[in-house]
Scaffold this motif. Structure first.
Motif, mmCIF file in Angstrom:
data_model
loop_
_atom_site.group_PDB
_atom_site.id
_atom_site.type_symbol
_atom_site.label_atom_id
_atom_site.label_comp_id
_atom_site.label_asym_id
_atom_site.label_seq_id
_atom_site.Cartn_x
_atom_site.Cartn_y
_atom_site.Cartn_z
ATOM 1 N N PHE A 310 0.666 -1.200 -0.078
ATOM 2 C CA PHE A 310 0.010 0.023 0.154
ATOM 3 C C PHE A 310 0.920 1.494 -0.132
ATOM 4 C CE2 PHE A 310 -2.377 3.494 1.763
ATOM 5 C CZ PHE A 310 -3.573 3.291 1.477
ATOM 6 N N VAL A 311 0.674 2.240 -0.866
ATOM 7 C CA VAL A 311 1.435 3.384 -0.759
ATOM 8 C C VAL A 311 0.510 4.640 -0.419
ATOM 9 C CG1 VAL A 311 2.907 4.829 -2.418
ATOM 10 C CG2 VAL A 311 2.423 2.503 -2.963
ATOM 11 N N ASP A 349 5.358 8.107 -4.488
ATOM 12 C CA ASP A 349 4.639 8.111 -5.681
ATOM 13 C C ASP A 349 4.324 6.553 -6.038
ATOM 14 O OD1 ASP A 349 3.564 8.069 -8.222
ATOM 15 O OD2 ASP A 349 5.006 9.302 -9.006
ATOM 16 N N PRO A 350 3.132 6.298 -6.071
ATOM 17 C CA PRO A 350 2.727 4.917 -6.426
ATOM 18 C C PRO A 350 3.371 4.275 -7.515
ATOM 19 C CG PRO A 350 0.745 6.078 -5.738
ATOM 20 C CD PRO A 350 1.883 6.996 -5.629
ATOM 21 N N VAL A 351 3.309 4.908 -8.658
ATOM 22 C CA VAL A 351 3.982 4.594 -9.940
ATOM 23 C C VAL A 351 5.332 4.210 -9.854
ATOM 24 C CG1 VAL A 351 4.334 5.250 -12.349
ATOM 25 C CG2 VAL A 351 2.368 5.961 -11.207
ATOM 26 N N ALA A 355 7.154 0.482 -9.881
ATOM 27 C CA ALA A 355 7.577 0.315 -11.139
ATOM 28 C C ALA A 355 8.183 -0.896 -11.561
ATOM 29 C CB ALA A 355 8.575 1.481 -11.367
ATOM 30 N N ASP A 356 8.850 -1.530 -10.747
ATOM 31 C CA ASP A 356 9.491 -2.906 -10.960
ATOM 32 C C ASP A 356 8.798 -4.216 -10.275
ATOM 33 O OD1 ASP A 356 11.579 -1.780 -12.204
ATOM 34 O OD2 ASP A 356 12.603 -1.340 -10.248
ATOM 35 N N ALA A 373 -2.747 3.015 -12.937
ATOM 36 C CA ALA A 373 -2.604 1.740 -13.205
ATOM 37 C C ALA A 373 -2.009 1.744 -14.802
ATOM 38 C CB ALA A 373 -3.960 1.207 -13.215
ATOM 39 N N GLU A 374 -2.377 2.683 -15.573
ATOM 40 C CA GLU A 374 -1.975 2.594 -16.942
ATOM 41 C C GLU A 374 -0.591 2.989 -16.902
ATOM 42 O OE1 GLU A 374 -4.562 5.556 -18.658
ATOM 43 O OE2 GLU A 374 -6.468 4.370 -18.636
ATOM 44 N N ALA A 375 -0.177 3.586 -16.014
ATOM 45 C CA ALA A 375 1.472 3.736 -15.845
ATOM 46 C C ALA A 375 2.252 2.668 -15.256
ATOM 47 C CB ALA A 375 1.634 5.071 -14.936
ATOM 48 N N VAL A 376 1.369 1.826 -14.318
ATOM 49 C CA VAL A 376 2.107 0.697 -13.501
ATOM 50 C C VAL A 376 1.990 -0.395 -14.523
ATOM 51 C CG1 VAL A 376 1.823 -0.837 -11.561
ATOM 52 C CG2 VAL A 376 1.523 1.718 -11.312
#
Length: 410
Positions: A310-311, A349-351, A355-356, A373-376
């Protein structure tokens, strides 16, 4: 980005966690809600204790508290500790009139989610009418606390983080209809303090009460207080010259160009999310969001063995400056989740944090989730537990929406 420790369970530990790690993101001294505890156990207990009998008659009662028929389940529904289908089923078999009225309110919550998921930031300006403010927004003027009805209601909002629907309408109408202040500022104040604060239900409620999203406003006067909480008039210092003796004047409602999304949905699956789980690769992490923190979260149930992340979105929270009640409530919920799952908490930042990771996540019907979600690019996206799945039909009104969707069977 900062990895945070897992908080211990309990109110004191949650308060200490927020003060130590999130204190720069809140608008007040750190304290939890007087009335509500976070966590799945509290949610389950509240649902088990709720008896729908008498709901239709008593849902709008304000004082004494013992007369209230409101369920008090909304903070748990807001964060996915209870789902609308689950609560819908809970009241099955109750008195027909009460079940129908309660389920109508659940459908209103679902309508709000469809409305906000489709319209997003366009809901900030109003979708039918402009309501020009005549004075600068000021909490002290908008809600004069010399009035017992205002003082008691604002007190509940700022200490409990919750209000019955009746008093939400009182405050909304008094702020905008009678005092001519921008409804957006009042809605922001609600959002800051309400444990169930969402841009969907909160913003839709303000637009309905003020006339910005409908053809007329809700007029608040002494009549409603005497009907629902007469004791407040008896103890009010300004009762002899009550400023709300009469109905407020009709505010100017200037029609505006309505968004095309009111009539149809150009976004399709981006609004509703997938009907079935979408898998692109094996998942190694479950990403939990503030929309869905319950043990019944679909992604969590599919992968109980995976670590849970959770972020706390630092940039978002810094701009919102929420009441600490809301973050204490979330921390209590997360601490309890950490008892049964390997939990990672991050501030940032959640993204960037994700990221990994190959995350499994449950779709959430809010534009902010979609952007992240579109970025993750999740490894798995699980369907949202809709009570009524979004359609391409009109959301110009609750009645129009109701005709276009199919609700789960009783």
């Amino acid at each position: 980005m900062k990895l945070l420790p897992t908080p211990d369970v309990g109110r004191a530990a949650a308060g200490a966690f927020v003060a130590a790690h999130l204190g720069h993101l809140v608008c007040d001294d750190v304290a939890g809600s007087v009335e509500f505890l976070g966590g799945q156990r509290a949610a389950d207990a509240a649902l088990a204790a709720f008896d729908v009998s008498g709901y239709a008659r008593n849902r709008s009662e304000v004082l004494p508290v013992a007369r209230r028929g409101a369920s008090g389940l909304s903070p748990y529904i807001r964060h996915g500790l209870l789902t609308l289908p689950q609560v819908w089923q809970h009241v099955a078999g109750g008195p027909e009139r009460d079940v129908k009225k309660f389920r109508d309110e659940l459908l209103w919550q679902e309508f709000a989610r469809h409305w906000y998921s489709r319209l997003g930031a366009k809901t900030r300006r109003g979708v039918r009418n402009a309501l020009p403010p005549t004075t600068a927004s000021d909490v002290a003027i908008g809600w004069d606390r010399r009035m017992a009805c205002m003082n008691n209601t604002i007190g509940e909002l700022t200490t409990d983080g919750w209000l019955v629907n009746q008093t939400r309408m009182w405050l909304s109408s008094h702020w905008s209809v009678r005092n001519g202040m921008a409804w957006q500022d009042g809605e922001d104040y609600f959002f800051r303090h309400l444990l169930d604060g969402s841009r969907a239900a909160n913003r839709l409620g303000w637009q309905w009460a003020t006339g910005a999203g409908s053809s007329q406003h809700y007029g608040f006067s002494r009549y409603q207080v005497e009907k629902r909480a007469k004791v407040l008039c008896n103890m009010c210092e300004v009762e002899p010259w009550c400023p709300i003796n009469d109905w407020p004047a009709n505010p100017p409602l200037n029609p505006i160009t309505q968004p095309v999304e009111l009539g149809r949905d150009p976004h399709g699956i981006r609004t509703s999310g997938p009907k079935h789980t979408v898998e692109t690769r094996p998942a190694d992490t479950v990403w939990m969001t503030a929309e869905s923190l319950g043990l019944a979260d679909p992604a969590l149930r599919a992968h109980p063995e995976l670590p849970v992340v959770f972020v706390f979105d630092e940039a978002l929270l810094s701009g919102l400056q929420l009441s600490s009640k809301r973050l204490v409530y979330l921390t209590e919920t997360l601490a309890e989740l950490g008892e049964t799952h390997q939990l990672e908490l991050h501030l940032g930042d959640p993204v960037e944090v994700l990221a990994d990771r190959a995350v499994a996540v449950t779709f959430a019907p809010v534009p902010g989730f979609r952007r992240r979600a579109e970025a993750v690019v999740p490894a798995e996206t699980h369907p949202w537990p809709w009570l009524a799945r979004p359609s391409n039909g009109s959301i110009s009104s609750f009645s129009a929406w109701r005709k276009s969707v199919k609700v789960m069977r009783s």
